[in-house]
Design a protein around this motif. Structure first.
Motif, PDB file in Angstrom:
ATOM      1  N   VAL A 255       0.795  -1.046  -0.125  1.00 35.02           N
ATOM      2  CA  VAL A 255       0.050   0.043  -0.076  1.00 35.02           C
ATOM      3  C   VAL A 255       0.835   1.259  -0.067  1.00 35.02           C
ATOM      4  O   VAL A 255       0.634   2.127  -0.751  1.00 35.02           O
ATOM      5  CB  VAL A 255      -0.954   0.008   1.202  1.00 35.02           C
ATOM      6  N   TYR A 256       2.095   1.270   0.805  1.00 33.25           N
ATOM      7  CA  TYR A 256       2.781   2.300   0.957  1.00 33.25           C
ATOM      8  C   TYR A 256       3.632   2.493  -0.572  1.00 33.25           C
ATOM      9  O   TYR A 256       3.655   3.673  -0.751  1.00 33.25           O
ATOM     10  CB  TYR A 256       3.899   2.133   2.122  1.00 33.25           C
ATOM     11  N   THR A 257       4.122   1.534  -1.226  1.00 35.30           N
ATOM     12  CA  THR A 257       4.727   1.538  -2.273  1.00 35.30           C
ATOM     13  C   THR A 257       3.842   2.246  -3.382  1.00 35.30           C
ATOM     14  O   THR A 257       4.044   3.440  -4.117  1.00 35.30           O
ATOM     15  CB  THR A 257       5.047   0.380  -2.931  1.00 35.30           C
TER      16      THR A 257
ATOM     17  N   VAL B  48      13.187  -2.446  -2.456  1.00 39.84           N
ATOM     18  CA  VAL B  48      13.578  -3.685  -2.167  1.00 39.84           C
ATOM     19  C   VAL B  48      12.608  -4.905  -2.914  1.00 39.84           C
ATOM     20  O   VAL B  48      11.384  -4.501  -3.159  1.00 39.84           O
ATOM     21  CB  VAL B  48      13.518  -4.524  -0.727  1.00 39.84           C
ATOM     22  N   PHE B  49      13.118  -6.012  -3.327  1.00 33.77           N
ATOM     23  CA  PHE B  49      12.298  -7.021  -4.345  1.00 33.77           C
ATOM     24  C   PHE B  49      11.575  -8.030  -3.355  1.00 33.77           C
ATOM     25  O   PHE B  49      12.146  -8.608  -2.460  1.00 33.77           O
ATOM     26  CB  PHE B  49      12.962  -7.752  -5.368  1.00 33.77           C
ATOM     27  N   THR B  50      10.427  -8.155  -3.425  1.00 35.07           N
ATOM     28  CA  THR B  50       9.502  -8.987  -2.439  1.00 35.07           C
ATOM     29  C   THR B  50       9.458 -10.477  -2.862  1.00 35.07           C
ATOM     30  O   THR B  50       9.451 -11.524  -2.161  1.00 35.07           O
ATOM     31  CB  THR B  50       7.955  -8.567  -2.301  1.00 35.07           C
ATOM     32  N   ARG B  51       9.639 -10.592  -4.258  1.00 29.58           N
ATOM     33  CA  ARG B  51       9.591 -12.052  -4.625  1.00 29.58           C
ATOM     34  C   ARG B  51      11.057 -12.576  -5.006  1.00 29.58           C
ATOM     35  O   ARG B  51      11.757 -11.684  -5.592  1.00 29.58           O
ATOM     36  CB  ARG B  51       8.767 -12.372  -5.938  1.00 29.58           C
TER      37      ARG B  51
ATOM     38  N   LYS C  88      15.423  -0.721 -10.755  1.00 32.74           N
ATOM     39  CA  LYS C  88      15.523   0.486  -9.804  1.00 32.74           C
ATOM     40  C   LYS C  88      15.720   1.656 -10.574  1.00 32.74           C
ATOM     41  O   LYS C  88      15.108   2.812 -10.271  1.00 32.74           O
ATOM     42  CB  LYS C  88      16.738   0.323  -8.752  1.00 32.74           C
ATOM     43  N   GLU C  89      16.631   1.794 -11.627  1.00 33.91           N
ATOM     44  CA  GLU C  89      16.730   2.862 -12.716  1.00 33.91           C
ATOM     45  C   GLU C  89      15.586   3.296 -13.143  1.00 33.91           C
ATOM     46  O   GLU C  89      14.886   4.461 -13.115  1.00 33.91           O
ATOM     47  CB  GLU C  89      17.933   2.612 -13.726  1.00 33.91           C
ATOM     48  N   VAL C  90      14.727   1.878 -13.934  1.00 34.06           N
ATOM     49  CA  VAL C  90      13.356   2.441 -14.206  1.00 34.06           C
ATOM     50  C   VAL C  90      12.370   2.802 -13.295  1.00 34.06           C
ATOM     51  O   VAL C  90      11.586   3.971 -13.733  1.00 34.06           O
ATOM     52  CB  VAL C  90      12.993   1.179 -14.890  1.00 34.06           C
ATOM     53  N   LEU C  91      12.439   2.400 -12.061  1.00 34.16           N
ATOM     54  CA  LEU C  91      11.347   3.291 -11.105  1.00 34.16           C
ATOM     55  C   LEU C  91      11.821   4.592 -10.827  1.00 34.16           C
ATOM     56  O   LEU C  91      10.974   5.307 -10.667  1.00 34.16           O
ATOM     57  CB  LEU C  91      11.294   2.164  -9.911  1.00 34.16           C
ATOM     58  N   LYS C  92      12.890   4.700 -10.795  1.00 33.52           N
ATOM     59  CA  LYS C  92      13.556   6.166 -10.314  1.00 33.52           C
ATOM     60  C   LYS C  92      12.889   7.434 -11.730  1.00 33.52           C
ATOM     61  O   LYS C  92      12.493   8.513 -11.296  1.00 33.52           O
ATOM     62  CB  LYS C  92      15.080   6.276 -10.557  1.00 33.52           C
ATOM     63  N   ILE C  93      13.286   6.513 -12.882  1.00 32.59           N
ATOM     64  CA  ILE C  93      12.540   7.433 -13.797  1.00 32.59           C
ATOM     65  C   ILE C  93      10.995   7.578 -13.847  1.00 32.59           C
ATOM     66  O   ILE C  93      10.632   8.499 -13.976  1.00 32.59           O
ATOM     67  CB  ILE C  93      13.056   6.841 -15.466  1.00 32.59           C
ATOM     68  N   VAL C  94      10.428   6.596 -13.374  1.00 35.45           N
ATOM     69  CA  VAL C  94       8.897   6.565 -13.522  1.00 35.45           C
ATOM     70  C   VAL C  94       8.548   7.668 -12.315  1.00 35.45           C
ATOM     71  O   VAL C  94       7.483   8.540 -12.661  1.00 35.45           O
ATOM     72  CB  VAL C  94       8.333   4.991 -13.113  1.00 35.45           C
TER      73      VAL C  94
ATOM     74  N   ILE D  24       9.059  -6.717 -13.867  1.00 34.92           N
ATOM     75  CA  ILE D  24       9.594  -7.129 -12.602  1.00 34.92           C
ATOM     76  C   ILE D  24       9.413  -6.331 -11.608  1.00 34.92           C
ATOM     77  O   ILE D  24       9.291  -6.405 -10.319  1.00 34.92           O
ATOM     78  CB  ILE D  24      11.266  -7.099 -13.030  1.00 34.92           C
ATOM     79  N   ALA D  25       9.235  -4.841 -11.916  1.00 35.16           N
ATOM     80  CA  ALA D  25       9.035  -3.657 -10.828  1.00 35.16           C
ATOM     81  C   ALA D  25       7.780  -3.815 -10.062  1.00 35.16           C
ATOM     82  O   ALA D  25       7.644  -3.200  -8.872  1.00 35.16           O
ATOM     83  CB  ALA D  25       9.058  -2.355 -11.752  1.00 35.16           C
ATOM     84  N   LYS D  26       6.714  -4.588 -10.617  1.00 39.06           N
ATOM     85  CA  LYS D  26       5.666  -5.067  -9.863  1.00 39.06           C
ATOM     86  C   LYS D  26       5.870  -5.903  -8.677  1.00 39.06           C
ATOM     87  O   LYS D  26       5.370  -5.580  -7.683  1.00 39.06           O
ATOM     88  CB  LYS D  26       4.774  -6.189 -10.734  1.00 39.06           C
ATOM     89  N   ASP D  27       6.963  -6.416  -8.593  1.00 35.86           N
ATOM     90  CA  ASP D  27       7.521  -7.144  -7.241  1.00 35.86           C
ATOM     91  C   ASP D  27       8.397  -6.340  -6.217  1.00 35.86           C
ATOM     92  O   ASP D  27       8.826  -6.866  -5.403  1.00 35.86           O
ATOM     93  CB  ASP D  27       8.069  -8.221  -7.234  1.00 35.86           C
ATOM     94  N   ALA D  28       8.629  -5.065  -6.725  1.00 34.54           N
ATOM     95  CA  ALA D  28       9.326  -4.072  -5.916  1.00 34.54           C
ATOM     96  C   ALA D  28       8.624  -3.404  -4.987  1.00 34.54           C
ATOM     97  O   ALA D  28       7.396  -2.905  -5.229  1.00 34.54           O
ATOM     98  CB  ALA D  28      10.234  -3.224  -6.712  1.00 34.54           C
ATOM     99  N   VAL D  29       9.139  -3.076  -3.769  1.00 32.62           N
ATOM    100  CA  VAL D  29       8.297  -2.172  -2.764  1.00 32.62           C
ATOM    101  C   VAL D  29       9.323  -1.213  -2.242  1.00 32.62           C
ATOM    102  O   VAL D  29      10.625  -1.472  -2.268  1.00 32.62           O
ATOM    103  CB  VAL D  29       7.653  -3.037  -1.494  1.00 32.62           C
ATOM    104  N   ILE D  30       8.877  -0.127  -1.819  1.00 35.41           N
ATOM    105  CA  ILE D  30       9.685   0.953  -1.098  1.00 35.41           C
ATOM    106  C   ILE D  30       9.783   0.658   0.309  1.00 35.41           C
ATOM    107  O   ILE D  30       8.892   0.366   0.702  1.00 35.41           O
ATOM    108  CB  ILE D  30       9.033   2.244  -1.467  1.00 35.41           C
ATOM    109  N   GLN D  31      10.898   0.658   0.729  1.00 31.12           N
ATOM    110  CA  GLN D  31      11.490   0.417   2.167  1.00 31.12           C
ATOM    111  C   GLN D  31      11.169   1.709   2.983  1.00 31.12           C
ATOM    112  O   GLN D  31      11.608   2.562   2.895  1.00 31.12           O
ATOM    113  CB  GLN D  31      12.618  -0.168   2.128  1.00 31.12           C
TER     114      GLN D  31
END
Lengths: 185, 112
Positions: free
Chosen positions: A29-31, A106-109, A125-131, B10-17
């Protein structure tokens, strides 16, 4: 304990079971809230608000959709409401400054192919930063489509934009990510 | 673009700490629910809850989200019904012809 058992217990008023649900879904939820709002404090507020709503209404949850789907839609709706409120009250430039906030991904799976390739993980991580750095008109449709599995129609209804615009913005957002990734390497 | 889609998947499985203990904060909040929190269950939320508890609404949403799939399914259904009707008709016709053929020798027998 599995999700269904926890929900059943929560419905009967078992607080410990609900706390376990919080532990299982809080980061998700936080993410979601952070990617949409780009603000750690607002993401925290939304997380609390979402779980208060769930806690107060879990007895009425029939389980026709999965708990994750229910909580995901609830989070997205709450975030979109916050964005609407923000657009009325805040200067957009102020919110853009918060992009620089550092956060840890962090990766959950545990994915073996991902684990094998450090490069893949770092690229994600780079992709998410750009997003996160994308403009709202690109970021929200892209997050909803590619990270939250919303349909174009649902995104169109949520954002109040025509389906054609939503598709174009998602396509452009993906292109921006592709171009920016090239410059990073 | 395929690579981007792969990374986003892959990013679907990523969460922010979160920096703070978010679980603790949420649990504290639900332990101290007051009347103001109950206002969070406004009409919009109750409407959302009601819709999520309706099988018809969820089915309609599924159809709206995948119209092409459901249209293909409907067309396939119609084709299957038409095909079954056609097979049934052939079966009936053959049975009728078979019946006629069966009656023919018996009529000859009558003449003898």
């Amino acid at each position: 304990m599995d999700e269904r058992a926890l929900i059943a217990k929560s419905k009967r008023g078992d607080k410990a079971a609900f706390e376990e649900l919080v532990r299982q879904f809080s980061k998700y939820v936080y993410t979601t809230a952070f990617f949409i709002l780009r603000d750690t404090h607002e993401a925290e507020d939304v997380s609390q608000e979402v779980f208060v709503k769930v806690y107060l209404s879990v007895k009425g949850f029939r389980g026709l959709s999965s708990f994750k789907t229910w909580i995901r839609k609830l989070t997205v709706n709450t975030c979109i409401d916050k964005l609407r409120l923000r657009s009325k009250t805040k200067d957009k430039k102020v919110s853009l400054e918060k992009i620089t906030e550092e956060y840890e991904v962090v990766f959950t799976r545990f994915d073996q192919s991902l684990e094998k390739s450090f490069f893949n993980k770092e690229t994600v991580k780079e992709v998410l930063k750009i997003v996160v750095s994308l403009d709202e008109s690109y970021r929200i449709p892209l997050i909803l489509r590619d990270l939250q599995d919303y349909s174009y129609r649902e995104i169109s209804e949520l954002t109040g934009k025509p389906i054609g615009t939503v598709k174009t913005n998602i396509h452009r957002a993906r292109k921006i990510i592709k171009d920016k990734l090239k410059t990073y390497r | 673009m395929n690579n981007i889609n792969k990374y986003l998947k892959i990013a679907k499985d990523a969460v922010i700490q979160p920096y703070d203990d978010i679980d603790k904060k949420i649990i504290n909040r639900i332990s101290n629910i007051n009347k103001r929190d109950e206002k969070l269950l406004d009409n919009e939320f109750l409407d959302y809850l009601k819709k999520n508890n309706s099988r018809i609404y969820l089915l309609i949403e599924k159809i709206k989200n995948n119209p092409a799939f459901f249209a293909a399914l409907a067309i396939a259904g119609v084709f299957i019904i038409v095909f079954m009707a056609f097979i049934f008709k052939i079966f009936l016709d053959e049975e009728k012809i078979g019946g006629d053929n069966h009656q023919l020798p018996s009529s000859k027998d009558d003449t003898q």
